[in-house]
Design a protein around this motif. Structure first.
Motif, PDB file in Angstrom:
ATOM      1  N   LEU A 247     -19.009  -2.436   8.808  1.00 42.51           N
ATOM      2  CA  LEU A 247     -17.636  -2.459   8.313  1.00 42.51           C
ATOM      3  C   LEU A 247     -17.050  -1.047   8.343  1.00 42.51           C
ATOM      4  O   LEU A 247     -17.752  -0.062   8.121  1.00 42.51           O
ATOM      5  CB  LEU A 247     -17.590  -3.012   6.896  1.00 42.51           C
ATOM      6  CG  LEU A 247     -18.136  -4.433   6.712  1.00 42.51           C
ATOM      7  CD1 LEU A 247     -18.004  -4.875   5.260  1.00 42.51           C
ATOM      8  CD2 LEU A 247     -17.419  -5.417   7.631  1.00 42.51           C
ATOM      9  N   ALA A 248     -15.752  -0.970   8.605  1.00 42.06           N
ATOM     10  CA  ALA A 248     -15.049   0.313   8.650  1.00 42.06           C
ATOM     11  C   ALA A 248     -14.591   0.669   7.239  1.00 42.06           C
ATOM     12  O   ALA A 248     -13.506   0.289   6.795  1.00 42.06           O
ATOM     13  CB  ALA A 248     -13.856   0.230   9.594  1.00 42.06           C
ATOM     14  N   VAL A 249     -15.439   1.366   6.502  1.00 37.03           N
ATOM     15  CA  VAL A 249     -15.197   1.671   5.090  1.00 37.03           C
ATOM     16  C   VAL A 249     -15.338   3.168   4.873  1.00 37.03           C
ATOM     17  O   VAL A 249     -16.285   3.791   5.371  1.00 37.03           O
ATOM     18  CB  VAL A 249     -16.197   0.918   4.182  1.00 37.03           C
ATOM     19  CG1 VAL A 249     -15.888   1.178   2.715  1.00 37.03           C
ATOM     20  CG2 VAL A 249     -16.156  -0.580   4.459  1.00 37.03           C
ATOM     21  N   THR A 250     -14.417   3.753   4.115  1.00 35.12           N
ATOM     22  CA  THR A 250     -14.502   5.157   3.740  1.00 35.12           C
ATOM     23  C   THR A 250     -14.407   5.279   2.223  1.00 35.12           C
ATOM     24  O   THR A 250     -13.770   4.471   1.559  1.00 35.12           O
ATOM     25  CB  THR A 250     -13.372   5.979   4.379  1.00 35.12           C
ATOM     26  OG1 THR A 250     -12.104   5.406   4.028  1.00 35.12           O
ATOM     27  CG2 THR A 250     -13.498   6.003   5.890  1.00 35.12           C
ATOM     28  N   GLY A 251     -15.058   6.303   1.679  1.00 38.38           N
ATOM     29  CA  GLY A 251     -14.996   6.517   0.249  1.00 38.38           C
ATOM     30  C   GLY A 251     -16.321   7.036  -0.287  1.00 38.38           C
ATOM     31  O   GLY A 251     -17.298   7.157   0.457  1.00 38.38           O
ATOM     32  N   PRO A 252     -16.352   7.330  -1.587  1.00 34.86           N
ATOM     33  CA  PRO A 252     -15.250   7.242  -2.545  1.00 34.86           C
ATOM     34  C   PRO A 252     -14.224   8.354  -2.339  1.00 34.86           C
ATOM     35  O   PRO A 252     -14.592   9.509  -2.104  1.00 34.86           O
ATOM     36  CB  PRO A 252     -15.947   7.385  -3.897  1.00 34.86           C
ATOM     37  CG  PRO A 252     -17.201   8.154  -3.598  1.00 34.86           C
ATOM     38  CD  PRO A 252     -17.614   7.755  -2.217  1.00 34.86           C
ATOM     39  N   LEU A 253     -12.940   8.003  -2.427  1.00 35.07           N
ATOM     40  CA  LEU A 253     -11.844   8.927  -2.179  1.00 35.07           C
ATOM     41  C   LEU A 253     -11.057   9.159  -3.467  1.00 35.07           C
ATOM     42  O   LEU A 253     -10.790   8.213  -4.210  1.00 35.07           O
ATOM     43  CB  LEU A 253     -10.920   8.369  -1.101  1.00 35.07           C
ATOM     44  CG  LEU A 253     -11.584   8.080   0.254  1.00 35.07           C
ATOM     45  CD1 LEU A 253     -10.633   7.321   1.164  1.00 35.07           C
ATOM     46  CD2 LEU A 253     -12.021   9.384   0.904  1.00 35.07           C
ATOM     47  N   PRO A 254     -10.657  10.385  -3.754  1.00 36.55           N
ATOM     48  CA  PRO A 254      -9.888  10.647  -4.972  1.00 36.55           C
ATOM     49  C   PRO A 254      -8.610   9.827  -5.006  1.00 36.55           C
ATOM     50  O   PRO A 254      -7.838   9.818  -4.039  1.00 36.55           O
ATOM     51  CB  PRO A 254      -9.589  12.148  -4.879  1.00 36.55           C
ATOM     52  CG  PRO A 254     -10.624  12.698  -3.955  1.00 36.55           C
ATOM     53  CD  PRO A 254     -10.910  11.606  -2.971  1.00 36.55           C
ATOM     54  N   ALA A 255      -8.368   9.145  -6.099  1.00 36.73           N
ATOM     55  CA  ALA A 255      -7.229   8.242  -6.179  1.00 36.73           C
ATOM     56  C   ALA A 255      -5.899   8.975  -6.142  1.00 36.73           C
ATOM     57  O   ALA A 255      -4.894   8.413  -5.708  1.00 36.73           O
ATOM     58  CB  ALA A 255      -7.323   7.389  -7.454  1.00 36.73           C
ATOM     59  N   ASP A 256      -5.882  10.249  -6.555  1.00 41.73           N
ATOM     60  CA  ASP A 256      -4.593  10.938  -6.604  1.00 41.73           C
ATOM     61  C   ASP A 256      -4.072  11.364  -5.236  1.00 41.73           C
ATOM     62  O   ASP A 256      -2.927  11.788  -5.108  1.00 41.73           O
ATOM     63  CB  ASP A 256      -4.658  12.150  -7.553  1.00 41.73           C
ATOM     64  CG  ASP A 256      -5.664  13.209  -7.113  1.00 41.73           C
ATOM     65  OD1 ASP A 256      -6.450  12.938  -6.188  1.00 41.73           O
ATOM     66  OD2 ASP A 256      -5.648  14.305  -7.706  1.00 41.73           O
ATOM     67  N   THR A 257      -4.897  11.231  -4.195  1.00 43.58           N
ATOM     68  CA  THR A 257      -4.431  11.549  -2.831  1.00 43.58           C
ATOM     69  C   THR A 257      -4.551  10.348  -1.899  1.00 43.58           C
ATOM     70  O   THR A 257      -4.502  10.507  -0.678  1.00 43.58           O
ATOM     71  CB  THR A 257      -5.248  12.719  -2.251  1.00 43.58           C
ATOM     72  OG1 THR A 257      -6.639  12.358  -2.208  1.00 43.58           O
ATOM     73  CG2 THR A 257      -5.068  13.985  -3.075  1.00 43.58           C
ATOM     74  N   LEU A 258      -4.677   9.173  -2.458  1.00 46.85           N
ATOM     75  CA  LEU A 258      -4.991   7.981  -1.657  1.00 46.85           C
ATOM     76  C   LEU A 258      -3.776   7.127  -1.311  1.00 46.85           C
ATOM     77  O   LEU A 258      -3.860   6.256  -0.449  1.00 46.85           O
ATOM     78  CB  LEU A 258      -6.010   7.137  -2.431  1.00 46.85           C
ATOM     79  CG  LEU A 258      -6.771   6.031  -1.712  1.00 46.85           C
ATOM     80  CD1 LEU A 258      -7.395   6.524  -0.408  1.00 46.85           C
ATOM     81  CD2 LEU A 258      -7.839   5.463  -2.630  1.00 46.85           C
ATOM     82  N   PHE A 259      -2.636   7.371  -1.948  1.00 44.71           N
ATOM     83  CA  PHE A 259      -1.531   6.428  -1.809  1.00 44.71           C
ATOM     84  C   PHE A 259      -0.258   7.007  -1.194  1.00 44.71           C
ATOM     85  O   PHE A 259       0.745   6.320  -1.113  1.00 44.71           O
ATOM     86  CB  PHE A 259      -1.212   5.816  -3.180  1.00 44.71           C
ATOM     87  CG  PHE A 259      -2.361   5.053  -3.770  1.00 44.71           C
ATOM     88  CD1 PHE A 259      -2.708   3.805  -3.270  1.00 44.71           C
ATOM     89  CD2 PHE A 259      -3.116   5.585  -4.804  1.00 44.71           C
ATOM     90  CE1 PHE A 259      -3.782   3.094  -3.789  1.00 44.71           C
ATOM     91  CE2 PHE A 259      -4.182   4.885  -5.337  1.00 44.71           C
ATOM     92  CZ  PHE A 259      -4.525   3.636  -4.839  1.00 44.71           C
ATOM     93  N   HIS A 260      -0.269   8.261  -0.747  1.00 48.70           N
ATOM     94  CA  HIS A 260       0.921   8.783  -0.081  1.00 48.70           C
ATOM     95  C   HIS A 260       1.010   8.205   1.330  1.00 48.70           C
ATOM     96  O   HIS A 260       0.059   7.581   1.830  1.00 48.70           O
ATOM     97  CB  HIS A 260       0.904  10.316  -0.070  1.00 48.70           C
ATOM     98  CG  HIS A 260      -0.218  10.919   0.699  1.00 48.70           C
ATOM     99  ND1 HIS A 260      -0.186  11.111   2.059  1.00 48.70           N
ATOM    100  CD2 HIS A 260      -1.441  11.373   0.289  1.00 48.70           C
ATOM    101  CE1 HIS A 260      -1.309  11.657   2.461  1.00 48.70           C
ATOM    102  NE2 HIS A 260      -2.103  11.822   1.407  1.00 48.70           N
ATOM    103  N   ALA A 261       2.145   8.395   1.980  1.00 50.16           N
ATOM    104  CA  ALA A 261       2.415   7.721   3.253  1.00 50.16           C
ATOM    105  C   ALA A 261       1.361   8.012   4.310  1.00 50.16           C
ATOM    106  O   ALA A 261       0.922   7.102   5.036  1.00 50.16           O
ATOM    107  CB  ALA A 261       3.806   8.109   3.757  1.00 50.16           C
ATOM    108  N   GLY A 262       0.953   9.277   4.432  1.00 42.45           N
ATOM    109  CA  GLY A 262      -0.047   9.618   5.438  1.00 42.45           C
ATOM    110  C   GLY A 262      -1.373   8.937   5.190  1.00 42.45           C
ATOM    111  O   GLY A 262      -2.024   8.449   6.120  1.00 42.45           O
ATOM    112  N   ALA A 263      -1.794   8.879   3.922  1.00 40.77           N
ATOM    113  CA  ALA A 263      -3.063   8.230   3.590  1.00 40.77           C
ATOM    114  C   ALA A 263      -2.994   6.728   3.860  1.00 40.77           C
ATOM    115  O   ALA A 263      -3.955   6.134   4.371  1.00 40.77           O
ATOM    116  CB  ALA A 263      -3.413   8.484   2.125  1.00 40.77           C
ATOM    117  N   ARG A 264      -1.856   6.111   3.529  1.00 42.00           N
ATOM    118  CA  ARG A 264      -1.733   4.651   3.713  1.00 42.00           C
ATOM    119  C   ARG A 264      -1.841   4.236   5.177  1.00 42.00           C
ATOM    120  O   ARG A 264      -2.195   3.095   5.467  1.00 42.00           O
ATOM    121  CB  ARG A 264      -0.405   4.151   3.121  1.00 42.00           C
ATOM    122  CG  ARG A 264      -0.295   4.341   1.626  1.00 42.00           C
ATOM    123  CD  ARG A 264       0.784   3.439   1.028  1.00 42.00           C
ATOM    124  NE  ARG A 264       2.085   3.575   1.649  1.00 42.00           N
ATOM    125  CZ  ARG A 264       3.011   4.475   1.313  1.00 42.00           C
ATOM    126  NH1 ARG A 264       2.750   5.375   0.363  1.00 42.00           N
ATOM    127  NH2 ARG A 264       4.186   4.503   1.913  1.00 42.00           N
TER     128      ARG A 264
END
Length: 341
Positions: A247-264
């Motif tokens: 599966l193509a899975v990444t993490g654990p990733l800090p939540a405070d940088t996970l939801f901006h446009a580039g990350a999405r």
């Protein structure tokens, strides 16, 4: 513009929800937008007399068409809102839930699920329930998701996924106190959430190779154990197993940088560790048209991503946008699942 047929050429089953809430009036509003929004045919399981009275009282007069069978909804939909009658035990006063009507609310859900599983409806769309009122009536489940899993006879927990604003979030833990999250979070929970999400993204969303991001629980992803060890001991091992499964899975990733446009742009869905970690960014991006989707069920279920809005009930001022989005989503997912079968 004509309404699109629901897959596989069946109507959607919309439940009553809390009758003292906004469910009835947003259903009336949605039907009134059927042509401009190209809505699939749906029928509502509710009291037809109540809905007719509600429509006139809120300035939303809609011809209500009582049906005896879901098959009648397809022909009736263009000329009126098809309603499969569900008797209420007590008069409805907008904004004032009555536990006496809890049985009818539950029966509406039961009937919708039965009709979909019997091949008479394409998917279940649920109007919001007032859990405090249902608890007073003897309801023993934390919410819709858990009750639907009970009806489906699932051995494993379903997964709550919310979609809106170009973001999908799946929740590892759902309706629990924040202080309990760390104790409930295990590698097995994360593995189950990720596997169910990946399966649904392939089968129901048509994404051949889903990309998942897994959020950290602690600030800065635990900062090497200085701010918590859940990332090292629970989340990272689960991610390693999922990767080994291909599966193509990444993490654990800090939540405070996970939801901006580039990350999405880098993933198709995020596995979030607790309710508000996923719901705050999603509702910030798309407060009006977010959709709640239950993954892991043997049928499609969607719901508006809002509550009963008792303070708006009976005013005609509630927005049907999220319900419209839930109806469109249910139709899209049902079509995709039918093609994948």
């Amino acid at each position: 513009m004509t309404a699109a047929p629901s897959a596989p050429n069946l109507p959607l089953a919309l439940t009553m929800g809390e009758p003292a809430g906004i469910g009835g009036e947003i259903a009336l509003m949605a039907w009134r937008q059927r042509r401009e929004r190209n809505l699939p045919p749906f029928f509502l399981i509710d009291d037809p007399v109540r809905l007719a009275v509600l429509g006139h009282a809120t300035g939303l007069p809609v011809p209500v068409r009582e049906i005896a069978d879901p098959a009648e909804a397809m022909a009736a939909f263009d000329n009126g809102l098809p309603v499969l009658p569900q008797e209420l035990a007590a008069p409805v006063i907008p904004g004032r839930p009555d536990p006496a009507n809890g049985g009818a609310v539950i029966a509406s859900i039961d009937r919708a699920v039965d009709l979909v599983r019997a091949g008479q409806a394409a998917a279940v769309v649920t109007n919001p329930i007032q859990k405090s009122s249902l608890y007073a009536a003897g309801f023993r489940h934390p919410g819709h998701t858990e009750y639907l899993a009970h009806l489906a006879g699932l051995k494993d927990e379903p997964v709550m996924l919310l979609e809106g604003g170009g973001l999908r979030v799946a929740l590892a833990t759902i309706h629990v106190a924040l202080k309990d999250v760390a104790g409930l979070l295990t590698s097995d929970v994360l593995l189950h959430t990720a596997r169910v999400t990946c399966q649904a993204l392939r089968r129901d969303f048509g994404i051949a190779q889903p990309r998942l991001a897994v959020a950290a629980l602690n600030p800065h992803a635990g900062e090497g154990g200085a701010m918590g060890r859940e990332e090292m001991e629970i989340i990272a091992p689960a991610v390693a197993i999922l990767k080994a499964e291909g599966l193509a899975v990444t993490g654990p990733l800090p939540a405070d940088t996970l939801f901006h446009a580039g990350a999405r742009a880098m993933y198709d869905a995020v596995i979030c560790q607790y309710h508000d970690q996923g719901l705050i960014p999603l509702k910030t991006l798309d407060f009006d048209t977010g959709v709640n989707i239950t993954l892991g069920l043997p049928f499609i279920r969607t719901s508006p991503d809002h509550g009963t809005a008792l303070s708006l009930a009976g005013t005609g001022k509630a927005s049907p946008s999220s319900l419209v989005a839930a109806l469109l989503s249910a139709d899209r997912l049902a079509r995709q699942r039918a093609m994948a079968s």
